[in-house]
Design a protein around this motif. Structure first.
Motif, PDB file in Angstrom:
ATOM      1  N   SER A 294      27.791 -26.624  76.681  1.00  0.00           N
ATOM      2  CA  SER A 294      28.919 -25.748  76.508  1.00  0.00           C
ATOM      3  C   SER A 294      29.478 -26.275  74.946  1.00  0.00           C
ATOM      4  N   THR A 295      29.929 -25.337  74.202  1.00  0.00           N
ATOM      5  CA  THR A 295      30.283 -25.643  72.825  1.00  0.00           C
ATOM      6  C   THR A 295      31.273 -24.872  72.338  1.00  0.00           C
ATOM      7  N   THR A 296      32.156 -25.397  71.214  1.00  0.00           N
ATOM      8  CA  THR A 296      33.200 -24.304  70.668  1.00  0.00           C
ATOM      9  C   THR A 296      32.553 -24.266  69.267  1.00  0.00           C
ATOM     10  N   MET A 297      31.485 -24.616  68.874  1.00  0.00           N
ATOM     11  CA  MET A 297      30.702 -24.525  67.484  1.00  0.00           C
ATOM     12  C   MET A 297      31.090 -22.893  67.130  1.00  0.00           C
ATOM     13  N   ASP A 298      31.518 -22.509  65.926  1.00  0.00           N
ATOM     14  CA  ASP A 298      31.096 -21.281  65.319  1.00  0.00           C
ATOM     15  C   ASP A 298      30.248 -21.261  64.831  1.00  0.00           C
TER      16      ASP A 298
ATOM     17  N   THR B  81      22.983 -23.018  73.871  1.00  0.00           N
ATOM     18  CA  THR B  81      24.504 -23.237  73.919  1.00  0.00           C
ATOM     19  C   THR B  81      25.040 -21.962  74.426  1.00  0.00           C
ATOM     20  N   HIS B  82      26.402 -22.355  74.948  1.00  0.00           N
ATOM     21  CA  HIS B  82      27.349 -21.181  75.401  1.00  0.00           C
ATOM     22  C   HIS B  82      28.481 -21.527  74.893  1.00  0.00           C
ATOM     23  N   ARG B  83      29.171 -20.448  74.113  1.00  0.00           N
ATOM     24  CA  ARG B  83      30.366 -20.856  73.329  1.00  0.00           C
ATOM     25  C   ARG B  83      31.501 -20.408  74.399  1.00  0.00           C
ATOM     26  N   VAL B  84      32.505 -21.491  74.262  1.00  0.00           N
ATOM     27  CA  VAL B  84      33.579 -21.583  75.228  1.00  0.00           C
ATOM     28  C   VAL B  84      34.954 -21.710  74.205  1.00  0.00           C
ATOM     29  N   PRO B  85      36.184 -21.417  74.863  1.00  0.00           N
ATOM     30  CA  PRO B  85      37.211 -21.844  74.005  1.00  0.00           C
ATOM     31  C   PRO B  85      37.593 -23.289  73.979  1.00  0.00           C
ATOM     32  N   GLU B  86      37.354 -23.807  75.326  1.00  0.00           N
ATOM     33  CA  GLU B  86      37.473 -25.221  75.151  1.00  0.00           C
ATOM     34  C   GLU B  86      36.403 -25.885  76.066  1.00  0.00           C
ATOM     35  N   VAL B  87      36.039 -27.282  75.740  1.00  0.00           N
ATOM     36  CA  VAL B  87      34.954 -27.827  76.480  1.00  0.00           C
ATOM     37  C   VAL B  87      35.395 -28.260  77.730  1.00  0.00           C
ATOM     38  N   ARG B  88      36.629 -28.382  78.157  1.00  0.00           N
ATOM     39  CA  ARG B  88      37.205 -29.089  79.286  1.00  0.00           C
ATOM     40  C   ARG B  88      38.104 -28.118  80.014  1.00  0.00           C
ATOM     41  N   SER B  89      37.658 -26.717  80.071  1.00  0.00           N
ATOM     42  CA  SER B  89      38.624 -25.689  80.453  1.00  0.00           C
ATOM     43  C   SER B  89      38.350 -25.454  81.950  1.00  0.00           C
ATOM     44  N   PRO B  90      39.270 -24.949  82.657  1.00  0.00           N
ATOM     45  CA  PRO B  90      39.136 -24.538  84.004  1.00  0.00           C
ATOM     46  C   PRO B  90      38.269 -23.477  84.129  1.00  0.00           C
ATOM     47  N   GLY B  91      37.350 -23.745  85.280  1.00  0.00           N
ATOM     48  CA  GLY B  91      36.271 -22.449  85.451  1.00  0.00           C
ATOM     49  C   GLY B  91      35.061 -22.711  84.392  1.00  0.00           C
ATOM     50  N   LEU B  92      34.978 -23.790  83.786  1.00  0.00           N
ATOM     51  CA  LEU B  92      33.791 -23.861  83.068  1.00  0.00           C
ATOM     52  C   LEU B  92      32.535 -23.893  83.522  1.00  0.00           C
TER      53      LEU B  92
END
Length: 126
Positions: free
Chosen positions: A45-49, A80-91
């Protein structure tokens, strides 16, 4: 006499270890697993643009990915899979869905089989 048949070799799906982008402590064991068995892949999981800027202070996915590359693991096995936060609920659920998306194109494989046999939590590498 030629015993060669004209069938294509069976293409088997890879095992995919999911790794949150903050889990740096797991990268050493996961790298060992990836090096030892080429059938394993990793999904970070990543927040990289698109410019490789991270948008979460907990996101270490860029350095984890670089570590895998420097360990000799080919880029096509590092997903990689883009997410808003790497520690978000439902990750975990989101990453499970991404594993399905990565593997569903393999012939004769169902979503249930992917989850049972090919989706591997981070602990699989450790």
């Amino acid at each position: 006499m030629n015993n060669q048949n004209n069938e294509e070799p069976e293409v088997r799906p890879p095992f995919i270890i999911v790794q949150p982008g903050y889990a740096t402590g797991d990268m050493f064991a996961i790298a060992a697993t990836l090096i030892n068995d080429e059938r394993y892949h990793v999904l970070l999981s990543t927040t990289m643009d698109e410019f490789e800027n991270v948008n979460d202070p907990y996101d270490n996915s860029k350095s984890i990915r670089e570590f895998y590359r420097n360990s000799g693991i080919s880029e096509d096995r590092i997903h990689t899979h883009r997410v808003p936060e790497v520690r978000s609920p439902g990750l975990a659920s989101e990453l499970k869905k991404e594993v399905i998306n990565l593997l569903i194109h393999y012939p004769n494989i169902s979503k249930g089989e992917i989850i049972r046999n090919y989706y591997k939590p981070v602990g699989e590498g450790t």
